[in-house]
Motif scaffolding. Structure first.
Motif, PDB file in Angstrom:
ATOM      1  N   ASN A 168       0.830  -1.209   0.000  1.00  0.00           N
ATOM      2  CA  ASN A 168       0.000   0.000   0.000  1.00  0.00           C
ATOM      3  C   ASN A 168       0.866   1.261   0.000  1.00  0.00           C
ATOM      4  O   ASN A 168       1.429   1.637   1.024  1.00  0.00           O
ATOM      5  CB  ASN A 168      -0.911  -0.012   1.219  1.00  0.00           C
ATOM      6  CG  ASN A 168      -1.785  -1.252   1.257  1.00  0.00           C
ATOM      7  OD1 ASN A 168      -2.809  -1.334   0.613  1.00  0.00           O
ATOM      8  ND2 ASN A 168      -1.348  -2.257   2.016  1.00  0.00           N
ATOM      9  N   TYR A 170       1.575   5.257  -0.154  1.00  0.00           N
ATOM     10  CA  TYR A 170       0.859   6.447   0.309  1.00  0.00           C
ATOM     11  C   TYR A 170       1.822   7.626   0.336  1.00  0.00           C
ATOM     12  O   TYR A 170       3.044   7.461   0.248  1.00  0.00           O
ATOM     13  CB  TYR A 170       0.300   6.212   1.716  1.00  0.00           C
ATOM     14  CG  TYR A 170       1.371   6.144   2.787  1.00  0.00           C
ATOM     15  CD1 TYR A 170       1.694   7.264   3.544  1.00  0.00           C
ATOM     16  CD2 TYR A 170       2.109   4.977   3.007  1.00  0.00           C
ATOM     17  CE1 TYR A 170       2.701   7.217   4.499  1.00  0.00           C
ATOM     18  CE2 TYR A 170       3.117   4.926   3.962  1.00  0.00           C
ATOM     19  CZ  TYR A 170       3.410   6.050   4.702  1.00  0.00           C
ATOM     20  OH  TYR A 170       4.414   6.004   5.641  1.00  0.00           O
ATOM     21  N   ASP A 174      -1.551  11.969  -2.974  1.00  0.00           N
ATOM     22  CA  ASP A 174      -2.477  10.832  -2.988  1.00  0.00           C
ATOM     23  C   ASP A 174      -3.908  11.345  -3.092  1.00  0.00           C
ATOM     24  O   ASP A 174      -4.176  12.543  -2.961  1.00  0.00           O
ATOM     25  CB  ASP A 174      -2.298  10.010  -1.708  1.00  0.00           C
ATOM     26  CG  ASP A 174      -2.777   8.576  -1.854  1.00  0.00           C
ATOM     27  OD1 ASP A 174      -3.432   8.255  -2.869  1.00  0.00           O
ATOM     28  OD2 ASP A 174      -2.490   7.772  -0.954  1.00  0.00           O
ATOM     29  N   SER A 181     -10.493   7.250  -2.034  1.00  0.00           N
ATOM     30  CA  SER A 181      -9.181   7.100  -1.407  1.00  0.00           C
ATOM     31  C   SER A 181      -8.986   5.722  -0.798  1.00  0.00           C
ATOM     32  O   SER A 181      -9.944   4.996  -0.535  1.00  0.00           O
ATOM     33  CB  SER A 181      -9.003   8.161  -0.314  1.00  0.00           C
ATOM     34  OG  SER A 181      -9.987   7.974   0.699  1.00  0.00           O
ATOM     35  N   HIS A 182      -7.728   5.391  -0.562  1.00  0.00           N
ATOM     36  CA  HIS A 182      -7.394   4.214   0.226  1.00  0.00           C
ATOM     37  C   HIS A 182      -7.442   4.582   1.703  1.00  0.00           C
ATOM     38  O   HIS A 182      -7.752   5.711   2.072  1.00  0.00           O
ATOM     39  CB  HIS A 182      -6.013   3.686  -0.166  1.00  0.00           C
ATOM     40  CG  HIS A 182      -5.978   3.076  -1.526  1.00  0.00           C
ATOM     41  ND1 HIS A 182      -5.649   3.792  -2.658  1.00  0.00           N
ATOM     42  CD2 HIS A 182      -6.252   1.820  -1.945  1.00  0.00           C
ATOM     43  CE1 HIS A 182      -5.706   2.994  -3.720  1.00  0.00           C
ATOM     44  NE2 HIS A 182      -6.077   1.795  -3.319  1.00  0.00           N
ATOM     45  N   ILE A 184      -5.354   5.225   4.235  1.00  0.00           N
ATOM     46  CA  ILE A 184      -4.613   6.331   4.837  1.00  0.00           C
ATOM     47  C   ILE A 184      -5.186   7.676   4.409  1.00  0.00           C
ATOM     48  O   ILE A 184      -5.414   8.564   5.248  1.00  0.00           O
ATOM     49  CB  ILE A 184      -3.113   6.237   4.502  1.00  0.00           C
ATOM     50  CG1 ILE A 184      -2.484   5.069   5.271  1.00  0.00           C
ATOM     51  CG2 ILE A 184      -2.384   7.542   4.840  1.00  0.00           C
ATOM     52  CD1 ILE A 184      -1.002   4.861   5.021  1.00  0.00           C
ATOM     53  N   GLY A 185      -5.466   7.840   3.121  1.00  0.00           N
ATOM     54  CA  GLY A 185      -6.043   9.089   2.642  1.00  0.00           C
ATOM     55  C   GLY A 185      -7.391   9.369   3.272  1.00  0.00           C
ATOM     56  O   GLY A 185      -7.700  10.504   3.660  1.00  0.00           O
ATOM     57  N   PHE A 211       2.639  -0.692   4.710  1.00  0.00           N
ATOM     58  CA  PHE A 211       2.470   0.536   3.943  1.00  0.00           C
ATOM     59  C   PHE A 211       3.835   1.095   3.561  1.00  0.00           C
ATOM     60  O   PHE A 211       4.760   1.126   4.378  1.00  0.00           O
ATOM     61  CB  PHE A 211       1.687   1.572   4.753  1.00  0.00           C
ATOM     62  CG  PHE A 211       0.292   1.134   5.105  1.00  0.00           C
ATOM     63  CD1 PHE A 211      -0.773   1.441   4.278  1.00  0.00           C
ATOM     64  CD2 PHE A 211       0.053   0.401   6.254  1.00  0.00           C
ATOM     65  CE1 PHE A 211      -2.056   1.016   4.590  1.00  0.00           C
ATOM     66  CE2 PHE A 211      -1.224  -0.015   6.582  1.00  0.00           C
ATOM     67  CZ  PHE A 211      -2.287   0.288   5.748  1.00  0.00           C
ATOM     68  N   TYR A 213       5.950   4.326   1.944  1.00  0.00           N
ATOM     69  CA  TYR A 213       5.918   5.755   1.637  1.00  0.00           C
ATOM     70  C   TYR A 213       6.363   5.984   0.194  1.00  0.00           C
ATOM     71  O   TYR A 213       7.291   5.340  -0.301  1.00  0.00           O
ATOM     72  CB  TYR A 213       6.818   6.505   2.611  1.00  0.00           C
ATOM     73  CG  TYR A 213       6.716   8.011   2.515  1.00  0.00           C
ATOM     74  CD1 TYR A 213       5.504   8.667   2.712  1.00  0.00           C
ATOM     75  CD2 TYR A 213       7.843   8.782   2.231  1.00  0.00           C
ATOM     76  CE1 TYR A 213       5.411  10.051   2.626  1.00  0.00           C
ATOM     77  CE2 TYR A 213       7.768  10.166   2.153  1.00  0.00           C
ATOM     78  CZ  TYR A 213       6.550  10.797   2.350  1.00  0.00           C
ATOM     79  OH  TYR A 213       6.456  12.163   2.269  1.00  0.00           O
ATOM     80  N   THR A 301       2.978  13.040   5.281  1.00  0.00           N
ATOM     81  CA  THR A 301       1.763  13.049   4.461  1.00  0.00           C
ATOM     82  C   THR A 301       0.721  14.000   5.045  1.00  0.00           C
ATOM     83  O   THR A 301       0.080  14.772   4.309  1.00  0.00           O
ATOM     84  CB  THR A 301       1.175  11.632   4.355  1.00  0.00           C
ATOM     85  OG1 THR A 301       2.173  10.746   3.849  1.00  0.00           O
ATOM     86  CG2 THR A 301      -0.030  11.608   3.436  1.00  0.00           C
TER      87      THR A 301
END
Length: 313
Positions: A168, A170, A174, A181-182, A184-185, A211, A213, A301
């Motif tokens: 994943n 992110y 994003d 969104s996924h 995290i978003g 996840f 980065y 993020t």
């Protein structure tokens, strides 16, 4: 920053998207001849235009960062679009690069959803068999499987078509919309904009993921391109840390607003209970390791989101 030994022309197929924009940010324009397009510039469903583009621009490296993506909600609501649009554009692009082939390197970006559902251990490349796909992302996975198969067949014929299967990814740029969104978003959006004391989240929170980065993902691809002894058709790319969705939500909450309370409401939308990739093959081959752990990546993020997005959603 890893650099090539000589300047080469790179085509990023979706320079305004999440992955593409981060490639453009990290690639040094003084050292790379960069070309980026978007749908307005070049429709990837138009074979004649792609062929013309390849002949005129002659990119030495093509990184296909285009495509429709989304989280669980979009995967369930837009099955047809995710399969049809991704399938048409990727097949057409692969086909035209193959027909106009002049020793280019083609980078196909896949997804961990092409692996079998709910394996108990980290998944390495030998686990890839395309059986027992997670139902919530099955249609998107099918489009990625076809692209993978096409690139693998061309690699076996001696062409430089490679596939990367990330966990994943992110980071900045994003999709932070609640619809597409996924995880995290979506969590950053909700916790940054809520006035409620308690946030209700779908699922149980027990599902575990890893996840990666975006900066570490981009640097991994650059490291690969800088190597002249690539012997494998595909590689996993993932972080070393596996965490639950509950732990992820707590990390985000504690950075944005520690006073928020989180309540999970299980409704069958956990997806795979465990999904994590083993990237030892890539790490050992290219001496790559991620720089940002989950906490530092999330912090960066959130900072980017609060500076660039929060007032626009």
């Amino acid at each position: 920053m890893v650099t090539f030994k000589s300047k080469r022309k790179i085509w990023i197929t979706s320079g305004e998207g999440f992955i593409g924009s981060n490639f453009l940010k990290k690639l040094n324009k003084k050292k790379f001849d960069l070309i980026s397009t978007n749908r307005k510039d070049l429709d990837l469903n138009d074979s004649k235009k792609i062929s013309k583009f390849l002949k005129q621009n002659k990119p030495e490296i093509i990184i296909n960062t285009s495509g429709l993506v989304g989280g669980i909600l979009r995967n369930k609501k837009e099955k047809y679009e995710l399969l049809s649009e991704n399938l048409k554009s990727s097949i057409n692009l692969i086909d035209q690069v193959y027909k106009n082939y002049e020793n280019q390197i083609y980078i196909n970006l896949s997804s961990s959803c092409i692996y079998p559902n709910n394996l108990k251990n980290r998944m390495n490349e030998q686990d890839l068999n395309f059986n027992n796909l997670e139902k919530s992302s099955e249609y998107y996975a099918l489009s990625k499987i076809i692209s993978f198969k096409l690139c693998k067949e061309l690699f076996d014929r001696g062409y430089k078509f490679y596939t990367f299967i990330p966990s994943n990814v992110y980071g900045p740029h994003d999709d932070f919309s609640l619809q597409n969104s996924h995880v995290i978003g979506s969590l950053i959006n909700r916790m940054s904009n809520t006035k409620d004391k308690t946030i209700n989240l779908i699922g149980s929170g027990i599902a575990k993921r890893d996840f990666l980065y975006i900066d570490d993902f981009v640097k991994a691809i650059i490291s690969f391109l800088n190597n002249n002894t690539n012997k494998n058709a595909f590689y996993n790319l993932s972080s070393k840390k596996i965490i639950s969705i509950k732990t992820l939500a707590l990390i985000i909450k504690n950075i944005i607003n520690p006073k928020i309370k989180i309540k999970f409401n299980y409704d069958g939308n956990d997806g795979s209970i465990f999904k994590s990739l083993d990237s030892k093959k890539f790490r050992n081959s290219f001496k790559w390791s991620e720089k940002d752990d989950i906490k530092s990546g999330i912090a960066k993020t959130i900072k980017w989101y609060q500076s660039n997005v929060i007032d626009k959603i």
